[in-house]
Design a protein around this motif. Structure first.
Motif, PDB file in Angstrom:
ATOM      1  N   ARG A 109     -16.555 -21.491  42.709  1.00 27.24           N
ATOM      2  CA  ARG A 109     -17.860 -20.870  42.933  1.00 27.24           C
ATOM      3  C   ARG A 109     -17.990 -20.392  44.372  1.00 27.24           C
ATOM      4  NH1 ARG A 109     -23.290 -23.886  41.117  1.00 27.24           N
ATOM      5  NH2 ARG A 109     -22.364 -23.327  39.115  1.00 27.24           N
ATOM      6  N   ALA A 110     -17.578 -21.220  45.311  1.00 30.33           N
ATOM      7  CA  ALA A 110     -17.645 -20.819  46.721  1.00 30.33           C
ATOM      8  C   ALA A 110     -16.725 -19.634  46.988  1.00 30.33           C
ATOM      9  CB  ALA A 110     -17.262 -21.999  47.609  1.00 30.33           C
ATOM     10  N   ALA A 111     -15.554 -19.614  46.329  1.00 29.23           N
ATOM     11  CA  ALA A 111     -14.614 -18.511  46.521  1.00 29.23           C
ATOM     12  C   ALA A 111     -15.201 -17.193  46.031  1.00 29.23           C
ATOM     13  CB  ALA A 111     -13.310 -18.817  45.790  1.00 29.23           C
ATOM     14  N   CYS A 112     -15.934 -17.231  44.924  1.00 32.78           N
ATOM     15  CA  CYS A 112     -16.556 -16.023  44.382  1.00 32.78           C
ATOM     16  C   CYS A 112     -17.587 -15.465  45.358  1.00 32.78           C
ATOM     17  CB  CYS A 112     -17.212 -16.327  43.042  1.00 32.78           C
ATOM     18  SG  CYS A 112     -16.050 -16.738  41.713  1.00 32.78           S
ATOM     19  N   GLU A 113     -18.432 -16.331  45.857  1.00 27.74           N
ATOM     20  CA  GLU A 113     -19.459 -15.907  46.808  1.00 27.74           C
ATOM     21  C   GLU A 113     -18.825 -15.392  48.093  1.00 27.74           C
ATOM     22  OE1 GLU A 113     -21.850 -19.390  47.178  1.00 27.74           O
ATOM     23  OE2 GLU A 113     -22.788 -19.155  45.199  1.00 27.74           O
ATOM     24  N   ALA A 114     -17.759 -16.071  48.526  1.00 30.19           N
ATOM     25  CA  ALA A 114     -17.074 -15.655  49.750  1.00 30.19           C
ATOM     26  C   ALA A 114     -16.426 -14.285  49.573  1.00 30.19           C
ATOM     27  CB  ALA A 114     -16.020 -16.695  50.142  1.00 30.19           C
ATOM     28  N   TYR A 115     -15.921 -14.002  48.376  1.00 30.21           N
ATOM     29  CA  TYR A 115     -15.263 -12.712  48.159  1.00 30.21           C
ATOM     30  C   TYR A 115     -16.269 -11.566  48.197  1.00 30.21           C
ATOM     31  CZ  TYR A 115     -11.924  -9.311  46.350  1.00 30.21           C
ATOM     32  OH  TYR A 115     -11.099  -8.217  46.211  1.00 30.21           O
ATOM     33  N   ASP A 116     -17.429 -11.750  47.613  1.00 30.30           N
ATOM     34  CA  ASP A 116     -18.466 -10.723  47.706  1.00 30.30           C
ATOM     35  C   ASP A 116     -18.837 -10.464  49.167  1.00 30.30           C
ATOM     36  OD1 ASP A 116     -18.826  -9.801  45.159  1.00 30.30           O
ATOM     37  OD2 ASP A 116     -20.657 -10.927  44.754  1.00 30.30           O
ATOM     38  N   ARG A 117     -18.936 -11.546  49.954  1.00 33.33           N
ATOM     39  CA  ARG A 117     -19.263 -11.379  51.375  1.00 33.33           C
ATOM     40  C   ARG A 117     -18.142 -10.653  52.102  1.00 33.33           C
ATOM     41  NH1 ARG A 117     -20.999 -16.804  50.782  1.00 33.33           N
ATOM     42  NH2 ARG A 117     -19.136 -17.566  51.866  1.00 33.33           N
ATOM     43  N   ALA A 118     -16.889 -10.953  51.741  1.00 29.58           N
ATOM     44  CA  ALA A 118     -15.746 -10.310  52.401  1.00 29.58           C
ATOM     45  C   ALA A 118     -15.710  -8.818  52.111  1.00 29.58           C
ATOM     46  CB  ALA A 118     -14.445 -10.969  51.942  1.00 29.58           C
ATOM     47  N   LEU A 119     -16.031  -8.416  50.883  1.00 31.22           N
ATOM     48  CA  LEU A 119     -16.058  -6.994  50.546  1.00 31.22           C
ATOM     49  C   LEU A 119     -17.138  -6.280  51.345  1.00 31.22           C
ATOM     50  CD1 LEU A 119     -15.630  -7.200  46.651  1.00 31.22           C
ATOM     51  CD2 LEU A 119     -13.925  -6.433  48.321  1.00 31.22           C
ATOM     52  N   ASN A 141     -15.326  -8.486  32.988  1.00 35.73           N
ATOM     53  CA  ASN A 141     -16.713  -8.603  32.551  1.00 35.73           C
ATOM     54  C   ASN A 141     -16.755  -8.347  31.049  1.00 35.73           C
ATOM     55  OD1 ASN A 141     -18.368  -8.845  35.192  1.00 35.73           O
ATOM     56  ND2 ASN A 141     -16.931  -7.165  35.590  1.00 35.73           N
ATOM     57  N   GLU A 142     -16.662  -9.424  30.298  1.00 33.88           N
ATOM     58  CA  GLU A 142     -16.601  -9.341  28.850  1.00 33.88           C
ATOM     59  C   GLU A 142     -17.947  -8.881  28.283  1.00 33.88           C
ATOM     60  OE1 GLU A 142     -13.815  -9.390  27.593  1.00 33.88           O
ATOM     61  OE2 GLU A 142     -12.628 -11.195  27.899  1.00 33.88           O
ATOM     62  N   PRO A 143     -17.986  -8.461  27.015  1.00 36.51           N
ATOM     63  CA  PRO A 143     -19.242  -8.010  26.408  1.00 36.51           C
ATOM     64  C   PRO A 143     -20.373  -9.013  26.598  1.00 36.51           C
ATOM     65  CG  PRO A 143     -17.427  -7.476  24.969  1.00 36.51           C
ATOM     66  CD  PRO A 143     -16.848  -8.286  26.087  1.00 36.51           C
ATOM     67  N   CYS A 144     -21.536  -8.478  26.895  1.00 33.16           N
ATOM     68  CA  CYS A 144     -22.772  -9.210  27.181  1.00 33.16           C
ATOM     69  C   CYS A 144     -22.800  -9.795  28.587  1.00 33.16           C
ATOM     70  CB  CYS A 144     -23.085 -10.271  26.135  1.00 33.16           C
ATOM     71  SG  CYS A 144     -23.439  -9.526  24.519  1.00 33.16           S
ATOM     72  N   SER A 145     -21.896  -9.325  29.464  1.00 30.34           N
ATOM     73  CA  SER A 145     -22.006  -9.666  30.886  1.00 30.34           C
ATOM     74  C   SER A 145     -23.239  -8.976  31.459  1.00 30.34           C
ATOM     75  CB  SER A 145     -20.761  -9.192  31.645  1.00 30.34           C
ATOM     76  OG  SER A 145     -19.631  -9.941  31.302  1.00 30.34           O
ATOM     77  N   SER A 146     -23.886  -9.627  32.387  1.00 30.30           N
ATOM     78  CA  SER A 146     -25.037  -9.014  33.046  1.00 30.30           C
ATOM     79  C   SER A 146     -24.605  -7.753  33.791  1.00 30.30           C
ATOM     80  CB  SER A 146     -25.660  -9.999  34.039  1.00 30.30           C
ATOM     81  OG  SER A 146     -26.567  -9.334  34.900  1.00 30.30           O
ATOM     82  N   LEU A 147     -25.404  -6.702  33.673  1.00 32.77           N
ATOM     83  CA  LEU A 147     -25.079  -5.453  34.356  1.00 32.77           C
ATOM     84  C   LEU A 147     -25.382  -5.524  35.848  1.00 32.77           C
ATOM     85  CD1 LEU A 147     -26.215  -2.807  31.720  1.00 32.77           C
ATOM     86  CD2 LEU A 147     -24.032  -4.008  31.953  1.00 32.77           C
ATOM     87  N   THR A 148     -25.956  -6.626  36.308  1.00 34.84           N
ATOM     88  CA  THR A 148     -26.174  -6.823  37.743  1.00 34.84           C
ATOM     89  C   THR A 148     -25.341  -7.995  38.268  1.00 34.84           C
ATOM     90  OG1 THR A 148     -28.099  -8.268  37.374  1.00 34.84           O
ATOM     91  CG2 THR A 148     -28.523  -5.910  37.621  1.00 34.84           C
ATOM     92  N   SER A 149     -24.381  -8.451  37.488  1.00 31.77           N
ATOM     93  CA  SER A 149     -23.611  -9.649  37.831  1.00 31.77           C
ATOM     94  C   SER A 149     -22.801  -9.466  39.103  1.00 31.77           C
ATOM     95  CB  SER A 149     -22.679 -10.030  36.670  1.00 31.77           C
ATOM     96  OG  SER A 149     -21.868  -8.926  36.288  1.00 31.77           O
ATOM     97  N   ARG A 150     -22.549 -10.585  39.763  1.00 34.13           N
ATOM     98  CA  ARG A 150     -21.743 -10.620  40.977  1.00 34.13           C
ATOM     99  C   ARG A 150     -20.392 -11.264  40.668  1.00 34.13           C
ATOM    100  NH1 ARG A 150     -23.692  -7.039  43.881  1.00 34.13           N
ATOM    101  NH2 ARG A 150     -22.427  -7.924  45.570  1.00 34.13           N
ATOM    102  N   THR A 151     -19.528 -11.313  41.655  1.00 35.60           N
ATOM    103  CA  THR A 151     -18.227 -11.953  41.475  1.00 35.60           C
ATOM    104  C   THR A 151     -18.431 -13.405  41.041  1.00 35.60           C
ATOM    105  OG1 THR A 151     -17.214 -10.526  43.130  1.00 35.60           O
ATOM    106  CG2 THR A 151     -16.078 -12.574  42.615  1.00 35.60           C
ATOM    107  N   GLY A 183     -18.188  -8.821  39.593  1.00 40.29           N
ATOM    108  CA  GLY A 183     -19.211  -8.578  38.593  1.00 40.29           C
ATOM    109  C   GLY A 183     -19.481  -7.092  38.417  1.00 40.29           C
ATOM    110  N   VAL A 184     -20.195  -6.760  37.358  1.00 37.08           N
ATOM    111  CA  VAL A 184     -20.554  -5.359  37.127  1.00 37.08           C
ATOM    112  C   VAL A 184     -21.352  -4.825  38.315  1.00 37.08           C
ATOM    113  CG1 VAL A 184     -21.757  -3.747  35.620  1.00 37.08           C
ATOM    114  CG2 VAL A 184     -20.545  -5.699  34.632  1.00 37.08           C
ATOM    115  N   GLY A 185     -22.295  -5.627  38.805  1.00 38.33           N
ATOM    116  CA  GLY A 185     -23.082  -5.200  39.962  1.00 38.33           C
ATOM    117  C   GLY A 185     -22.227  -5.004  41.197  1.00 38.33           C
ATOM    118  N   THR A 186     -21.247  -5.864  41.390  1.00 39.59           N
ATOM    119  CA  THR A 186     -20.323  -5.722  42.522  1.00 39.59           C
ATOM    120  C   THR A 186     -19.530  -4.428  42.394  1.00 39.59           C
ATOM    121  OG1 THR A 186     -20.075  -8.135  42.542  1.00 39.59           O
ATOM    122  CG2 THR A 186     -18.507  -6.863  43.842  1.00 39.59           C
TER     123      THR A 186
END
Length: 260
Positions: A109-119, A141-151, A183-186
């Motif tokens: 979870r921390a790695a996902c948040e860190a990657y969004d920050r790195a981008l 992002n499989e079907p029914c993933s949020s269209l605003t989802s993050r890493t 994520g789709v939002g990312t």
């Protein structure tokens, strides 16, 4: 959304490679988001050919990873980090220090948040290359993933695992069940998003992406919201598009300097 229909995978790869070369000519340190799988390989091959001819300079380019399996040991040949080293970094001469990717070794979870920050700290992705799953997934992002989802971490569908089993000796049991994916939002934060689709198996997903409703059931349909999204499809992948004739005429009428 611009839709470009090309004769085959090689023509699609060449078109996208030219777009990346043009981007790098104006912004040598551009951040290029790269995808794995079979579909983008013609892009990387065409870009390497341009580099060998001196028509593309990737010496200052930066590369960002779209997704990664969770649970594969370091250096596993089918980890996407290893695949990208073979298909992108080494052939194109991109230095190791110019690569951005998520850390799957510790707190996911921390790695996902860190990657969004790195981008974001890197200035954002200038061009994101995407493939598309037969069910319309982009990244993982499989079907029914949020269209605003993050890493984040995602669980793969059995359909996706079966599709990817060819990379694991056709043994679906060897395909990891979990991944980290932008994520789709990312993905939608990239300045230019280019989706490449080849083969008849992708025709239904391409039609849903381009002409279907905006829906989390088909995550790739979120590209309809992007101000600069390009779908490049070969004849087979475009075979279910009702507006194919319009798309062909539109692209044929563009001035050569405009590109995609």
């Amino acid at each position: 959304m611009e839709v470009v229909i090309v004769e085959d995978a090689a023509k699609g790869g060449a078109l996208v490679a030219q777009a990346i070369a043009r981007l790098l000519a104006g912004r040598p340190d551009a951040l290029i988001g790269v995808a794995t799988g079979s579909t983008p390989v013609p892009v990387y091959e065409a870009l390497a050919a341009l580099a060998r001819r001196g028509e593309a300079d990737l010496s200052r380019a930066r590369v960002a990873q779209l997704d990664e399996y969770v649970g594969l040991p370091p250096g596993h040949p089918e980890s996407y980090r290893s695949v990208l080293a073979r298909q992108v970094l080494e052939p194109l001469g991109v230095p190791e220090g110019s690569f951005l990717g998520p850390d799957t070794a510790g707190d996911i979870r921390a790695a996902c948040e860190a990657y969004d920050r790195a981008l974001a700290a890197a200035g954002g992705v200038d061009l994101q290359l995407l493939g598309i799953g037969t069910d319309g997934h982009i990244g993982f992002n499989e079907p029914c993933s949020s269209l605003t989802s993050r890493t984040r971490i995602k669980t793969l569908t059995e359909r996706t695992r079966a599709d990817n089993a060819r990379f694991f000796g056709h043994d679906v049991g060897q395909v990891p069940r979990h991944v980290i994916t932008q994520g789709v939002g990312t993905i939608l934060e990239a300045r230019h998003v280019v989706l490449l689709a080849t083969g008849e198996a992708k025709a239904e997903a391409v039609a849903a992406t381009v002409e279907g409703p905006l829906s989390a059931r088909c995550p790739s349909s979120a590209l309809q919201l992007h101000p600069h999204a390009t779908v490049v499809a070969d004849e087979a992948a475009a075979s279910r598009l009702e507006l194919a004739g319009y798309f062909r005429r539109t692209f044929a009428g563009k001035p050569p300097w405009q590109g995609i």
